[in-house]
Scaffold this active site. Structure first.
Site, PDB file in Angstrom:
ATOM      1  N   LYS A  26       1.109  -1.431   0.011  1.00 28.02           N
ATOM      2  CA  LYS A  26      -0.089   0.082   0.171  1.00 28.02           C
ATOM      3  C   LYS A  26       0.716   1.659  -0.080  1.00 28.02           C
ATOM      4  CE  LYS A  26      -1.893   1.883   4.257  1.00 28.02           C
ATOM      5  NZ  LYS A  26      -1.617   3.364   4.440  1.00 28.02           N
ATOM      6  N   ASN A  27       1.809   1.423   0.640  1.00 23.52           N
ATOM      7  CA  ASN A  27       2.426   2.299   1.225  1.00 23.52           C
ATOM      8  C   ASN A  27       3.718   2.624   0.040  1.00 23.52           C
ATOM      9  OD1 ASN A  27       1.225   3.158   3.396  1.00 23.52           O
ATOM     10  ND2 ASN A  27       2.733   2.538   5.017  1.00 23.52           N
ATOM     11  N   ARG A  74      -5.672   9.972   3.929  1.00 23.29           N
ATOM     12  CA  ARG A  74      -4.766  11.351   4.223  1.00 23.29           C
ATOM     13  C   ARG A  74      -3.551  11.588   3.511  1.00 23.29           C
ATOM     14  NH1 ARG A  74      -7.979  14.457   7.193  1.00 23.29           N
ATOM     15  NH2 ARG A  74      -9.491  12.913   8.636  1.00 23.29           N
ATOM     16  N   CYS A 120      -5.973  13.029  12.167  1.00 23.15           N
ATOM     17  CA  CYS A 120      -6.223  11.866  11.450  1.00 23.15           C
ATOM     18  C   CYS A 120      -5.819  10.514  12.900  1.00 23.15           C
ATOM     19  CB  CYS A 120      -4.817  10.829  10.226  1.00 23.15           C
ATOM     20  SG  CYS A 120      -2.981  10.293  11.391  1.00 23.15           S
ATOM     21  N   ARG A 128      -1.429  14.984  11.898  1.00 24.45           N
ATOM     22  CA  ARG A 128      -0.414  15.410  10.157  1.00 24.45           C
ATOM     23  C   ARG A 128       0.245  16.461   9.921  1.00 24.45           C
ATOM     24  NH1 ARG A 128      -1.218   9.662   8.205  1.00 24.45           N
ATOM     25  NH2 ARG A 128       0.440   8.716   7.819  1.00 24.45           N
ATOM     26  N   PRO A 129       1.180  16.579  10.390  1.00 24.49           N
ATOM     27  CA  PRO A 129       1.827  17.442  10.126  1.00 24.49           C
ATOM     28  C   PRO A 129       2.298  17.599   8.388  1.00 24.49           C
ATOM     29  CG  PRO A 129       3.699  17.076  11.470  1.00 24.49           C
ATOM     30  CD  PRO A 129       1.915  15.701  11.234  1.00 24.49           C
ATOM     31  N   ILE A 130       2.512  18.709   7.810  1.00 25.67           N
ATOM     32  CA  ILE A 130       3.478  18.439   5.972  1.00 25.67           C
ATOM     33  C   ILE A 130       3.152  19.393   6.550  1.00 25.67           C
ATOM     34  CG2 ILE A 130       1.181  17.306   4.833  1.00 25.67           C
ATOM     35  CD1 ILE A 130       0.283  19.571   4.118  1.00 25.67           C
ATOM     36  N   ASP A 131       4.814  19.942   7.268  1.00 27.52           N
ATOM     37  CA  ASP A 131       5.776  21.293   7.422  1.00 27.52           C
ATOM     38  C   ASP A 131       7.274  20.887   6.876  1.00 27.52           C
ATOM     39  OD1 ASP A 131       5.773  20.069   9.556  1.00 27.52           O
ATOM     40  OD2 ASP A 131       7.443  20.900  10.401  1.00 27.52           O
ATOM     41  N   LEU A 132       7.402  19.972   7.106  1.00 29.16           N
ATOM     42  CA  LEU A 132       8.477  19.556   5.859  1.00 29.16           C
ATOM     43  C   LEU A 132       8.147  19.203   4.730  1.00 29.16           C
ATOM     44  CD1 LEU A 132       9.588  16.797   8.826  1.00 29.16           C
ATOM     45  CD2 LEU A 132      10.856  18.911   8.678  1.00 29.16           C
ATOM     46  N   ASP A 187       4.246   1.276  12.255  1.00 33.51           N
ATOM     47  CA  ASP A 187       2.733   0.137  11.296  1.00 33.51           C
ATOM     48  C   ASP A 187       2.697  -1.375  11.633  1.00 33.51           C
ATOM     49  OD1 ASP A 187       2.612   2.859   9.824  1.00 33.51           O
ATOM     50  OD2 ASP A 187       2.556   2.093   8.507  1.00 33.51           O
ATOM     51  N   ILE A 210       7.050   7.469  16.302  1.00 36.40           N
ATOM     52  CA  ILE A 210       7.240   8.293  15.466  1.00 36.40           C
ATOM     53  C   ILE A 210       5.473   9.614  15.308  1.00 36.40           C
ATOM     54  CG2 ILE A 210       6.429   7.986  12.913  1.00 36.40           C
ATOM     55  CD1 ILE A 210       9.783   6.853  13.925  1.00 36.40           C
ATOM     56  N   ARG A 238      -8.538  -0.579   4.802  1.00 42.50           N
ATOM     57  CA  ARG A 238      -7.834   0.631   4.084  1.00 42.50           C
ATOM     58  C   ARG A 238      -6.669  -0.379   4.163  1.00 42.50           C
ATOM     59  NH1 ARG A 238      -5.950   4.428   7.435  1.00 42.50           N
ATOM     60  NH2 ARG A 238      -4.480   4.663   5.982  1.00 42.50           N
TER      61      ARG A 238
HETATM   62  C1  UD1 Z   1       4.487   6.999   5.980  1.00 40.18           C
HETATM   63  C2  UD1 Z   1       3.190   6.386   5.298  1.00 40.18           C
HETATM   64  C3  UD1 Z   1       2.122   5.887   7.186  1.00 40.18           C
HETATM   65  C4  UD1 Z   1       3.405   5.104   8.125  1.00 40.18           C
HETATM   66  C5  UD1 Z   1       4.370   6.301   8.238  1.00 40.18           C
HETATM   67  C6  UD1 Z   1       5.757   6.184   9.242  1.00 40.18           C
HETATM   68  C7  UD1 Z   1       2.212   6.286   3.360  1.00 40.18           C
HETATM   69  C8  UD1 Z   1       1.162   7.002   2.890  1.00 40.18           C
HETATM   70  N1  UD1 Z   1       2.111   6.625   5.166  1.00 40.18           N
HETATM   71  O1  UD1 Z   1       3.664   8.888   6.874  1.00 40.18           O
HETATM   72  O2  UD1 Z   1       1.899   4.348   7.120  1.00 40.18           O
HETATM   73  O3  UD1 Z   1       2.659   5.208   9.529  1.00 40.18           O
HETATM   74  O4  UD1 Z   1       4.678   6.704   7.045  1.00 40.18           O
HETATM   75  O5  UD1 Z   1       6.312   5.170   9.145  1.00 40.18           O
HETATM   76  O6  UD1 Z   1       3.732   5.735   2.553  1.00 40.18           O
HETATM   77  N2  UD1 Z   1       6.396  15.308  10.327  1.00 40.18           N
HETATM   78  C9  UD1 Z   1       6.145  16.021  10.565  1.00 40.18           C
HETATM   79  N3  UD1 Z   1       6.907  17.188   9.431  1.00 40.18           N
HETATM   80  C10 UD1 Z   1       6.249  17.198   8.564  1.00 40.18           C
HETATM   81  C11 UD1 Z   1       5.692  15.488   7.809  1.00 40.18           C
HETATM   82  C12 UD1 Z   1       5.539  15.226   9.357  1.00 40.18           C
HETATM   83  O7  UD1 Z   1       6.545  16.344  11.663  1.00 40.18           O
HETATM   84  O8  UD1 Z   1       6.039  17.689   7.418  1.00 40.18           O
HETATM   85  C13 UD1 Z   1       5.946  13.901  11.498  1.00 40.18           C
HETATM   86  C14 UD1 Z   1       5.200  13.448  11.501  1.00 40.18           C
HETATM   87  O9  UD1 Z   1       3.613  13.846  12.271  1.00 40.18           O
HETATM   88  C15 UD1 Z   1       5.548  11.676  12.321  1.00 40.18           C
HETATM   89  C16 UD1 Z   1       6.842  11.598  11.403  1.00 40.18           C
HETATM   90  O10 UD1 Z   1       7.197  13.260  11.108  1.00 40.18           O
HETATM   91  O11 UD1 Z   1       5.249  12.291  13.384  1.00 40.18           O
HETATM   92  C17 UD1 Z   1       6.693  10.882  10.674  1.00 40.18           C
HETATM   93  O12 UD1 Z   1       6.231  10.862   9.748  1.00 40.18           O
HETATM   94  P1  UD1 Z   1       5.749  10.700   8.112  1.00 40.18           P
HETATM   95  O13 UD1 Z   1       7.379   9.859   7.940  1.00 40.18           O
HETATM   96  O14 UD1 Z   1       5.990  11.675   7.053  1.00 40.18           O
HETATM   97  O15 UD1 Z   1       5.050   9.215   8.066  1.00 40.18           O
HETATM   98  P2  UD1 Z   1       3.803   9.927   6.639  1.00 40.18           P
HETATM   99  O16 UD1 Z   1       4.986  10.046   5.802  1.00 40.18           O
HETATM  100  O17 UD1 Z   1       2.876  10.037   7.242  1.00 40.18           O
END
Ligand code: UD1
Length: 416
Positions: A22-23, A92, A116, A121-125, A305, A327, A397
């Site tokens: 899936k991922n 998401r 979620c 689920r921040p996207i700042d990075l 996961d 995480i 899912r």
């Molecule tokens: C992906 C996977 C998800 C899995 C996760 C960890 C997909 C579609 N999703 O999610 O199933 O549980 O990896 O293996 O592949 N963070 C920030 N800012 C950001 C982005 C992330 O602070 O802009 C933080 C998140 O809150 C979290 C950590 O970084 O604490 C890990 O997130 P990330 O590795 O980005 O996971 P996802 O890509 O959301």
């Protein structure tokens, strides 16, 4: 509302073929947007999130067909650069379309993914990296409006190796002039799979799987065929089920190296594990013994996961197993449900202490999220008596027909 009805206490035996990941399939479907050609993807699981990604592709103007496990995306013509809010909310991880749409169309309009089940689920990075590559971004009333100026390759240093931010940056960088280097990139195998797909489209990209990825920008329009890698979390889930129930289960079509942290924890618990090529055989006699502390980490560490599924195993193992979730903030929502089945677990912040070995009993429980739901199924399979697991749309899912797979291994499980 459908639920899973499980009569626990049976050992599992037999063989399971692991599905496509899936991922991996989700970012690769998004990546088809940057390759203006015919993209044929094999081994695509038929999951709700995959259906949502296909809806987004169709909305953008791609022609998408599915035949069995093969999805074909013709992205020669893209007519739109937005993802409507209802489609963003369905999945998401739809934020993974941001980088590809910008790369292809020079602009994008999405809505924010919000929170979620696992916490914020921040996207700042993601956004910081895109800004550094030359994208002007405005966040207004839940909308993200992006306009690419002159996109130029730069060094992007991620403060945390985020999976999603690494993927979005890789995809956006395909439209940049010059070289982009992602430093402290996530090293998950799904990122290497995305790179392999992009290389097949003709993109000049190297380093995925390690912590530095280089992308030399350039448009691609090449008909491409790719097979999605096996789902390491699905593999981990069925290994945990076999460990908790006892028995003799073989996984086929998996990548043993990707689940090394899982198999080593389970063998510390007393499971006998043998690997041959792309298959893993697990033999377990109940009860297992407690495992060394499970600390979730970015790959190659223990995957967040699989934390919940391993906790279900720990509930059946004699002794104390400690979990540390590094995480996601809110990833112990399955604990209360496991306790309904007789588990002894104490949570304090990011730490959970499981006192395992007391017999689990059947109960009415509800899936709180995808992997937490899988953990409840595992606990119910190992428990005495009947369990009813509700809210199973979470489980659907990430697992295609979980009850069919487990029934074939001898479990008493049905969807009602
Ligand atoms: C992906 C996977 C998800 C899995 C996760 C960890 C997909 C579609 N999703 O999610 O199933 O549980 O990896 O293996 O592949 N963070 C920030 N800012 C950001 C982005 C992330 O602070 O802009 C933080 C998140 O809150 C979290 C950590 O970084 O604490 C890990 O997130 P990330 O590795 O980005 O996971 P996802 O890509 O959301």
């Amino acid at each position: 509302m459908s639920m899973l009805v499980i009569n626990g206490g049976r050992a599992l035996a037999g063989t399971v073929a692991v599905s496509g990941a899936k991922n991996s399939v989700l970012p690769i479907l998004a990546a088809t947007v940057v390759n203006a050609g015919r993209n044929v993807l094999h081994n695509c699981p038929d999951l709700r999130d995959v259906q949502s990604a296909i809806k987004i592709l169709r909305h953008l103007g791609c022609k998408v067909t599915r035949e069995g496990q093969t999805v074909t995306v013709d992205s020669s013509v893209i007519e739109r650069w937005d993802v409507p809010d209802d489609l963003m909310r369905e999945m998401r991880s739809s934020v993974i379309f941001l980088g590809p749409i910008i790369a292809r169309c020079g602009r994008a309009r999405l809505t924010t993914p919000g929170g979620c089940e696992l916490g914020p689920r921040p996207i700042d990075l993601h956004l910081d990296a895109l800004r550094r590559l030359g994208v002007h971004i405005e966040e207004r009333g839940g909308e993200i409006l992006c306009e690419a100026g002159k996109m130029e390759g730069r060094d992007i240093i991620l403060s945390f190796p985020s999976v999603g931010a690494t993927e979005n940056t890789m995809l956006a960088a395909t439209a940049c002039a010059g070289v982009t280097r992602i430093i402290n990139a996530a090293r998950e195998p799904e990122i290497a799979d995305l790179q392999e797909f992009l290389q097949k489209t003709g993109a000049n990209i190297t380093g995925a799987g390690g912590s530095e990825i280089s992308i030399v920008g350039g448009n691609t329009r090449r008909d491409t065929e790719h097979r999605i890698m096996p789902d390491r979390i699905e593999a981990a889930t069925y290994l945990c089920a076999a460990a908790a129930c006892g028995g003799d289960v073989t996984l086929r079509e998996c990548e043993p190296e990707h689940v090394g942290t899982i198999t080593s924890a389970l063998s510390e618990g007393g499971c006998e594990i043998s690997v041959a090529g792309r298959s893993i055989r697990l033999r377990a006699e109940r009860p297992l013994r407690a495992m060394p502390p499970v600390r979730t980490m970015p790959y190659p560490g223990f995957p967040t996961d699989a934390q919940a599924q391993m906790m279900a195993v720990a509930c059946t193992a004699r002794g104390t197993t400690i979990f540390l979730e590094n995480i996601f903030e809110n990833r112990y929502r399955h604990v209360g449900e496991l306790m309904r089945m007789g588990a002894h677990i104490k949570v304090s912040g990011r730490v959970a202490v499981v006192d395992g070995g007391a017999p689990l009993h059947g109960a009415m429980v509800q899936a709180t999220d995808l992997r937490g739901g899988a953990a409840l199924v595992i606990a119910a399979l190992a428990a005495h008596g009947e369990s009813r697991v509700g809210e199973i749309h979470h489980i659907d899912r990430g697992y295609e027909h979980i009850e069919t797979v487990l029934s074939a291994l001898g479990a008493d499980i049905r969807r009602e």
